[in-house]
Write a protein that holds these residues in place. Sequence first.
Motif, PDB file in Angstrom:
ATOM      1  N   CYS A 138       0.851  -1.180   0.000  1.00 13.17           N
ATOM      2  CA  CYS A 138       0.000   0.000   0.000  1.00 13.17           C
ATOM      3  C   CYS A 138       0.888   1.232   0.000  1.00 13.17           C
ATOM      4  O   CYS A 138       1.777   1.368   0.836  1.00 13.17           O
ATOM      5  CB  CYS A 138      -0.892   0.002   1.248  1.00 13.17           C
ATOM      6  SG  CYS A 138      -1.894   1.493   1.412  1.00 13.17           S
ATOM      7  N   TYR A 139       0.652   2.118  -0.948  1.00 13.56           N
ATOM      8  CA  TYR A 139       1.461   3.335  -0.948  1.00 13.56           C
ATOM      9  C   TYR A 139       0.642   4.598  -0.732  1.00 13.56           C
ATOM     10  O   TYR A 139       1.204   5.687  -0.611  1.00 13.56           O
ATOM     11  CB  TYR A 139       2.304   3.435  -2.223  1.00 13.56           C
ATOM     12  CG  TYR A 139       1.598   4.027  -3.414  1.00 13.56           C
ATOM     13  CD1 TYR A 139       1.599   5.397  -3.635  1.00 13.56           C
ATOM     14  CD2 TYR A 139       0.942   3.221  -4.313  1.00 13.56           C
ATOM     15  CE1 TYR A 139       0.948   5.946  -4.720  1.00 13.56           C
ATOM     16  CE2 TYR A 139       0.293   3.759  -5.408  1.00 13.56           C
ATOM     17  CZ  TYR A 139       0.301   5.114  -5.596  1.00 13.56           C
ATOM     18  OH  TYR A 139      -0.343   5.650  -6.677  1.00 13.56           O
ATOM     19  N   GLY A 140      -0.666   4.477  -0.615  1.00 13.84           N
ATOM     20  CA  GLY A 140      -1.452   5.673  -0.346  1.00 13.84           C
ATOM     21  C   GLY A 140      -2.921   5.355  -0.172  1.00 13.84           C
ATOM     22  O   GLY A 140      -3.417   4.325  -0.625  1.00 13.84           O
ATOM     23  N   THR A 141      -3.613   6.252   0.522  1.00 10.20           N
ATOM     24  CA  THR A 141      -5.039   6.117   0.760  1.00 10.20           C
ATOM     25  C   THR A 141      -5.684   7.487   0.634  1.00 10.20           C
ATOM     26  O   THR A 141      -5.015   8.517   0.739  1.00 10.20           O
ATOM     27  CB  THR A 141      -5.328   5.578   2.180  1.00 10.20           C
ATOM     28  OG1 THR A 141      -4.748   6.460   3.127  1.00 10.20           O
ATOM     29  CG2 THR A 141      -4.776   4.184   2.370  1.00 10.20           C
ATOM     30  N   ALA A 142      -6.987   7.473   0.415  1.00  6.27           N
ATOM     31  CA  ALA A 142      -7.748   8.721   0.398  1.00  6.27           C
ATOM     32  C   ALA A 142      -9.136   8.423   0.934  1.00  6.27           C
ATOM     33  O   ALA A 142      -9.751   7.418   0.577  1.00  6.27           O
ATOM     34  CB  ALA A 142      -7.840   9.299  -1.008  1.00  6.27           C
ATOM     35  N   ARG A 143      -9.600   9.302   1.781  1.00  3.61           N
ATOM     36  CA  ARG A 143     -10.944   9.152   2.319  1.00  3.61           C
ATOM     37  C   ARG A 143     -11.957   9.569   1.260  1.00  3.61           C
ATOM     38  O   ARG A 143     -11.599  10.165   0.240  1.00  3.61           O
ATOM     39  CB  ARG A 143     -11.070   9.990   3.590  1.00  3.61           C
ATOM     40  CG  ARG A 143     -10.171   9.426   4.690  1.00  3.61           C
ATOM     41  CD  ARG A 143     -10.684   9.742   6.078  1.00  3.61           C
ATOM     42  NE  ARG A 143     -10.007   8.936   7.062  1.00  3.61           N
ATOM     43  CZ  ARG A 143      -9.067   9.391   7.889  1.00  3.61           C
ATOM     44  NH1 ARG A 143      -8.712  10.643   7.849  1.00  3.61           N
ATOM     45  NH2 ARG A 143      -8.518   8.571   8.765  1.00  3.61           N
ATOM     46  N   PRO A 144     -13.236   9.247   1.466  1.00  2.00           N
ATOM     47  CA  PRO A 144     -14.260   9.597   0.461  1.00  2.00           C
ATOM     48  C   PRO A 144     -14.192  11.067   0.049  1.00  2.00           C
ATOM     49  O   PRO A 144     -13.942  11.951   0.877  1.00  2.00           O
ATOM     50  CB  PRO A 144     -15.576   9.293   1.192  1.00  2.00           C
ATOM     51  CG  PRO A 144     -15.220   8.237   2.177  1.00  2.00           C
ATOM     52  CD  PRO A 144     -13.819   8.566   2.626  1.00  2.00           C
ATOM     53  N   ASP A 150      -3.009  11.707  -0.137  1.00  3.38           N
ATOM     54  CA  ASP A 150      -2.406  12.912   0.412  1.00  3.38           C
ATOM     55  C   ASP A 150      -0.892  12.847   0.276  1.00  3.38           C
ATOM     56  O   ASP A 150      -0.296  11.782   0.192  1.00  3.38           O
ATOM     57  CB  ASP A 150      -2.786  13.077   1.886  1.00  3.38           C
ATOM     58  CG  ASP A 150      -4.269  13.359   2.059  1.00  3.38           C
ATOM     59  OD1 ASP A 150      -4.844  14.041   1.192  1.00  3.38           O
ATOM     60  OD2 ASP A 150      -4.843  12.889   3.052  1.00  3.38           O
ATOM     61  N   GLN A 151      -0.247  14.009   0.267  1.00  6.19           N
ATOM     62  CA  GLN A 151       1.208  14.091   0.211  1.00  6.19           C
ATOM     63  C   GLN A 151       1.760  14.175   1.620  1.00  6.19           C
ATOM     64  O   GLN A 151       1.158  14.832   2.454  1.00  6.19           O
ATOM     65  CB  GLN A 151       1.639  15.350  -0.552  1.00  6.19           C
ATOM     66  CG  GLN A 151       1.274  15.351  -1.988  1.00  6.19           C
ATOM     67  CD  GLN A 151       2.292  14.612  -2.831  1.00  6.19           C
ATOM     68  OE1 GLN A 151       3.363  14.275  -2.358  1.00  6.19           O
ATOM     69  NE2 GLN A 151       1.956  14.342  -4.057  1.00  6.19           N
ATOM     70  N   PRO A 152       2.881  13.577   1.963  1.00  6.41           N
ATOM     71  CA  PRO A 152       3.509  12.513   1.197  1.00  6.41           C
ATOM     72  C   PRO A 152       2.627  11.276   1.225  1.00  6.41           C
ATOM     73  O   PRO A 152       1.736  11.158   2.052  1.00  6.41           O
ATOM     74  CB  PRO A 152       4.824  12.272   1.923  1.00  6.41           C
ATOM     75  CG  PRO A 152       4.544  12.668   3.332  1.00  6.41           C
ATOM     76  CD  PRO A 152       3.532  13.779   3.251  1.00  6.41           C
ATOM     77  N   TYR A 153       2.887  10.352   0.360  1.00 12.55           N
ATOM     78  CA  TYR A 153       1.999   9.212   0.169  1.00 12.55           C
ATOM     79  C   TYR A 153       2.087   8.207   1.311  1.00 12.55           C
ATOM     80  O   TYR A 153       2.563   7.105   1.152  1.00 12.55           O
ATOM     81  CB  TYR A 153       2.289   8.530  -1.158  1.00 12.55           C
ATOM     82  CG  TYR A 153       2.072   9.433  -2.338  1.00 12.55           C
ATOM     83  CD1 TYR A 153       0.882  10.142  -2.476  1.00 12.55           C
ATOM     84  CD2 TYR A 153       3.038   9.596  -3.296  1.00 12.55           C
ATOM     85  CE1 TYR A 153       0.666  10.981  -3.548  1.00 12.55           C
ATOM     86  CE2 TYR A 153       2.827  10.429  -4.388  1.00 12.55           C
ATOM     87  CZ  TYR A 153       1.648  11.108  -4.497  1.00 12.55           C
ATOM     88  OH  TYR A 153       1.445  11.935  -5.567  1.00 12.55           O
ATOM     89  N   GLN A 154       1.602   8.602   2.461  1.00  9.62           N
ATOM     90  CA  GLN A 154       1.563   7.705   3.614  1.00  9.62           C
ATOM     91  C   GLN A 154       0.131   7.217   3.780  1.00  9.62           C
ATOM     92  O   GLN A 154      -0.805   8.007   3.782  1.00  9.62           O
ATOM     93  CB  GLN A 154       2.013   8.434   4.880  1.00  9.62           C
ATOM     94  CG  GLN A 154       3.455   8.837   4.868  1.00  9.62           C
ATOM     95  CD  GLN A 154       4.375   7.640   4.822  1.00  9.62           C
ATOM     96  OE1 GLN A 154       4.165   6.651   5.505  1.00  9.62           O
ATOM     97  NE2 GLN A 154       5.396   7.725   3.997  1.00  9.62           N
ATOM     98  N   PRO A 155      -0.068   5.913   3.930  1.00 11.81           N
ATOM     99  CA  PRO A 155      -1.423   5.419   4.097  1.00 11.81           C
ATOM    100  C   PRO A 155      -2.003   5.776   5.448  1.00 11.81           C
ATOM    101  O   PRO A 155      -1.308   5.750   6.463  1.00 11.81           O
ATOM    102  CB  PRO A 155      -1.290   3.909   3.934  1.00 11.81           C
ATOM    103  CG  PRO A 155       0.140   3.613   4.199  1.00 11.81           C
ATOM    104  CD  PRO A 155       0.924   4.850   3.842  1.00 11.81           C
ATOM    105  N   LEU A 156      -3.278   6.142   5.456  1.00  9.34           N
ATOM    106  CA  LEU A 156      -4.004   6.350   6.686  1.00  9.34           C
ATOM    107  C   LEU A 156      -4.329   4.990   7.277  1.00  9.34           C
ATOM    108  O   LEU A 156      -4.234   3.976   6.598  1.00  9.34           O
ATOM    109  CB  LEU A 156      -5.307   7.097   6.394  1.00  9.34           C
ATOM    110  CG  LEU A 156      -5.200   8.419   5.651  1.00  9.34           C
ATOM    111  CD1 LEU A 156      -6.568   8.885   5.181  1.00  9.34           C
ATOM    112  CD2 LEU A 156      -4.558   9.461   6.549  1.00  9.34           C
ATOM    113  N   SER A 157      -4.750   4.929   8.529  1.00 11.45           N
ATOM    114  CA  SER A 157      -5.115   3.632   9.109  1.00 11.45           C
ATOM    115  C   SER A 157      -6.518   3.232   8.710  1.00 11.45           C
ATOM    116  O   SER A 157      -6.880   2.061   8.736  1.00 11.45           O
ATOM    117  CB  SER A 157      -4.970   3.667  10.621  1.00 11.45           C
ATOM    118  OG  SER A 157      -5.820   4.643  11.169  1.00 11.45           O
TER     119      SER A 157
END
Length: 159
Positions: A138-144, A150-157
Amino acid sequence: MTPSELQQLLIERTPAIPGIADAAKRDDDSPYGLTVTLTDGGRVWWSITGASGPAPATATTADSGDIDATAVEVPDLTGTSVPVAHVEQALVATATGADDPSSGVVRADRYSLRPNPPAVRYGATLECRDGWKLFLSCYGTARPGRTKPDQPYQPLSHV
């Protein structure tokens, strides 16, 4: 199973999981990327890489987070604020559930289950019967409502 075959398998089969609206090839130059869109609009971006080598000798498990490839269940992804670890679990369950006698997954190491997760907190190493070792990261997440991580490309939990 090659990275391309895993990508195609996930694109074809994960939309059947309740809570997942779509799985598609990433819209960038990553040859084996995957974007998973949840029914509430959250998104999770994955990279798929791999290396081939000799076929694994056994399908045993270890204390590192390895799991028996036949024991992965599909989690509930239908709520709001879905944990990324559940999306990881759904992808691993899909990959391990595709029982191909020549190239199927015999061992899976889910990163989120490790006591000390690596820098890539969500993902898995999948060892296949044909000698391929695949890495789902996983390199990134985005909420609805968001179209890019988001930058930097850190995944949210949660997404």
